[in-house]
Design an enzyme around this catalytic site. Structure first.
Site, PDB file in Angstrom:
ATOM      1  N   ASP A  11       0.854  -1.182   0.000  1.00 22.91           N
ATOM      2  CA  ASP A  11       0.000   0.000   0.000  1.00 22.91           C
ATOM      3  C   ASP A  11       0.891   1.233   0.000  1.00 22.91           C
ATOM      4  O   ASP A  11       2.088   1.150   0.265  1.00 22.91           O
ATOM      5  CB  ASP A  11      -0.920   0.011   1.236  1.00 22.91           C
ATOM      6  CG  ASP A  11      -1.819   1.249   1.286  1.00 22.91           C
ATOM      7  OD1 ASP A  11      -2.299   1.670   0.223  1.00 22.91           O
ATOM      8  OD2 ASP A  11      -2.034   1.806   2.377  1.00 22.91           O
ATOM      9  N   SER A  12       0.267   2.382  -0.275  1.00 17.77           N
ATOM     10  CA  SER A  12       0.994   3.651  -0.255  1.00 17.77           C
ATOM     11  C   SER A  12       1.420   4.036   1.156  1.00 17.77           C
ATOM     12  O   SER A  12       2.053   5.066   1.348  1.00 17.77           O
ATOM     13  CB  SER A  12       0.104   4.756  -0.816  1.00 17.77           C
ATOM     14  OG  SER A  12      -1.054   4.899  -0.004  1.00 17.77           O
ATOM     15  N   GLY A  44      -2.519   9.313  -3.931  1.00 16.54           N
ATOM     16  CA  GLY A  44      -3.690   9.921  -4.563  1.00 16.54           C
ATOM     17  C   GLY A  44      -3.447  11.226  -5.282  1.00 16.54           C
ATOM     18  O   GLY A  44      -4.211  11.610  -6.169  1.00 16.54           O
ATOM     19  N   CYS A  74      -4.365  -0.941  -2.111  1.00 17.79           N
ATOM     20  CA  CYS A  74      -4.422   0.509  -2.307  1.00 17.79           C
ATOM     21  C   CYS A  74      -5.354   0.777  -3.479  1.00 17.79           C
ATOM     22  O   CYS A  74      -5.102   0.275  -4.585  1.00 17.79           O
ATOM     23  CB  CYS A  74      -3.015   1.028  -2.617  1.00 17.79           C
ATOM     24  SG  CYS A  74      -2.923   2.779  -3.066  1.00 17.79           S
ATOM     25  N   ASN A  75      -6.431   1.508  -3.233  1.00 17.30           N
ATOM     26  CA  ASN A  75      -7.387   1.806  -4.306  1.00 17.30           C
ATOM     27  C   ASN A  75      -6.731   2.577  -5.443  1.00 17.30           C
ATOM     28  O   ASN A  75      -6.968   2.284  -6.617  1.00 17.30           O
ATOM     29  CB  ASN A  75      -8.540   2.645  -3.749  1.00 17.30           C
ATOM     30  CG  ASN A  75      -9.452   1.865  -2.837  1.00 17.30           C
ATOM     31  OD1 ASN A  75     -10.434   1.295  -3.279  1.00 17.30           O
ATOM     32  ND2 ASN A  75      -9.134   1.834  -1.567  1.00 17.30           N
ATOM     33  N   THR A  76      -5.914   3.569  -5.099  1.00 21.90           N
ATOM     34  CA  THR A  76      -5.285   4.405  -6.124  1.00 21.90           C
ATOM     35  C   THR A  76      -4.353   3.588  -7.010  1.00 21.90           C
ATOM     36  O   THR A  76      -4.357   3.731  -8.230  1.00 21.90           O
ATOM     37  CB  THR A  76      -4.510   5.566  -5.466  1.00 21.90           C
ATOM     38  OG1 THR A  76      -5.390   6.293  -4.614  1.00 21.90           O
ATOM     39  CG2 THR A  76      -3.928   6.504  -6.496  1.00 21.90           C
ATOM     40  N   CYS A 184     -10.542   4.241  -0.091  1.00 24.75           N
ATOM     41  CA  CYS A 184      -9.107   4.283   0.234  1.00 24.75           C
ATOM     42  C   CYS A 184      -8.898   3.348   1.414  1.00 24.75           C
ATOM     43  O   CYS A 184      -9.653   3.398   2.387  1.00 24.75           O
ATOM     44  CB  CYS A 184      -8.687   5.707   0.590  1.00 24.75           C
ATOM     45  SG  CYS A 184      -7.000   5.847   1.236  1.00 24.75           S
ATOM     46  N   HIS A 186      -6.870   3.389   3.712  1.00 30.20           N
ATOM     47  CA  HIS A 186      -6.574   4.074   4.981  1.00 30.20           C
ATOM     48  C   HIS A 186      -7.856   4.357   5.783  1.00 30.20           C
ATOM     49  O   HIS A 186      -7.838   4.417   7.005  1.00 30.20           O
ATOM     50  CB  HIS A 186      -5.873   5.420   4.724  1.00 30.20           C
ATOM     51  CG  HIS A 186      -4.410   5.331   4.417  1.00 30.20           C
ATOM     52  ND1 HIS A 186      -3.935   4.848   3.217  1.00 30.20           N
ATOM     53  CD2 HIS A 186      -3.305   5.669   5.140  1.00 30.20           C
ATOM     54  CE1 HIS A 186      -2.606   4.912   3.221  1.00 30.20           C
ATOM     55  NE2 HIS A 186      -2.198   5.404   4.371  1.00 30.20           N
TER      56      HIS A 186
END
Length: 263
Positions: A11-12, A44, A74-76, A184, A186
């Site tokens: 993930d970011s 993002g 991570c969605n982005t 997201c 997070h």
């Protein structure tokens, strides 16, 4: 890849650990390696090319560490880079998308809210999914500006967070949404704060459980579930400070290792 190799997750930053929790709950015997690319968070606000390059870097690192499957938590990164990753690597790659479909199918108010990063909301994959499932539904899309840095800092319920959430949810409340989709990984960490602000009839949904189920399904179909019965290795690597990750995973502290590592 061997079936006793780890599941790789990236993930970011620390947010994807919400996805890790769902995977670990469903597959408690699997070894896991989690990469928190906090040094480059948030994704993002970056260009599609930057997001793709960071996703390739993380994938290469997980493959070097022996991952048998990779979860893009991570969605982005999913919405911008997963097609490239699947084309370039001969390994199962699981992505995470905002749960627009279940929200669209279940809304009775015909009005849903989506809280996500700019990188997710502006991606082609997100636009396609939204068009497909929300034809007769009012969709309130809000960029969660400022939320990821606060979560990365472990500030989940301070005045700054509460103020930002009130600002971001105001248009949704005005539009009488009855579902809020978290776009997201997070954001599950701020569900309690969102519930305190939103009306009681609003259902909050995220994608963690669905991602865990898909990971299990893919591993089962390939006969790649771990067949050892000993305690799993649960490794977390971050390229920034370790405090927030340790805080978010404090209930697992006996079983996990959290280390700072350059990648």
């Amino acid at each position: 890849m061997k079936k006793n190799n780890p599941i790789g997750i990236f993930d970011s930053g620390v947010g994807g650990s919400s996805i890790w929790k769902e995977i670990h709950k469903l597959l408690p015997l699997e070894h896991t390696i989690y990469l928190a690319d906090s040094k480059n968070a948030p994704y993002g606000n970056k260009t599609a090319e930057e997001i793709t390059n960071l996703s390739i870097k993380n994938t290469e690192k997980l493959l070097a560490l022996g991952a048998k499957i990779i979860v893009v938590a991570c969605n982005t990164a999913t919405t911008n880079a997963i097609a490239t990753l699947r084309k370039n690597y001969d390994i199962p790659i699981i992505g995470i998308e905002p749960a627009i479909k279940p929200a669209a199918l279940q809304t009775t108010a015909k009005s849903i809210g989506i809280l996500a990063t700019k990188g997710t909301l502006s991606s082609a994959l997100f636009s396609k999914t939204t068009r497909e499932f929300t034809k007769d539904i009012n969709v309130v899309e809000i960029i969660g500006e400022g939320l990821v840095p606060l979560i990365e800092a472990g500030n989940l319920d301070g005045p700054e967070m509460v103020s930002l959430l009130k600002k971001h949810t105001k248009p949704m409340i005005a539009a009488n949404v009855d579902y809020l989709v978290l776009g997201c990984s997070h954001y599950p960490y701020i569900i309690p704060q969102l519930k305190a602000i939103l009306p009681d009839n609003v259902t909050i949904i995220d994608s963690g459980e669905a991602v865990a189920r898909q990971t299990k399904t893919v591993l089962q179909s390939m006969d790649m579930l771990r067949d050892e019965n000993t305690a799993p290795n649960l490794q977390f690597f971050t390229n920034a400070e370790t405090d927030t990750l340790k805080f978010l995973l404090k209930n697992y502290s006996e079983k996990i290792s959290v280390e700072k590592k350059e990648f």
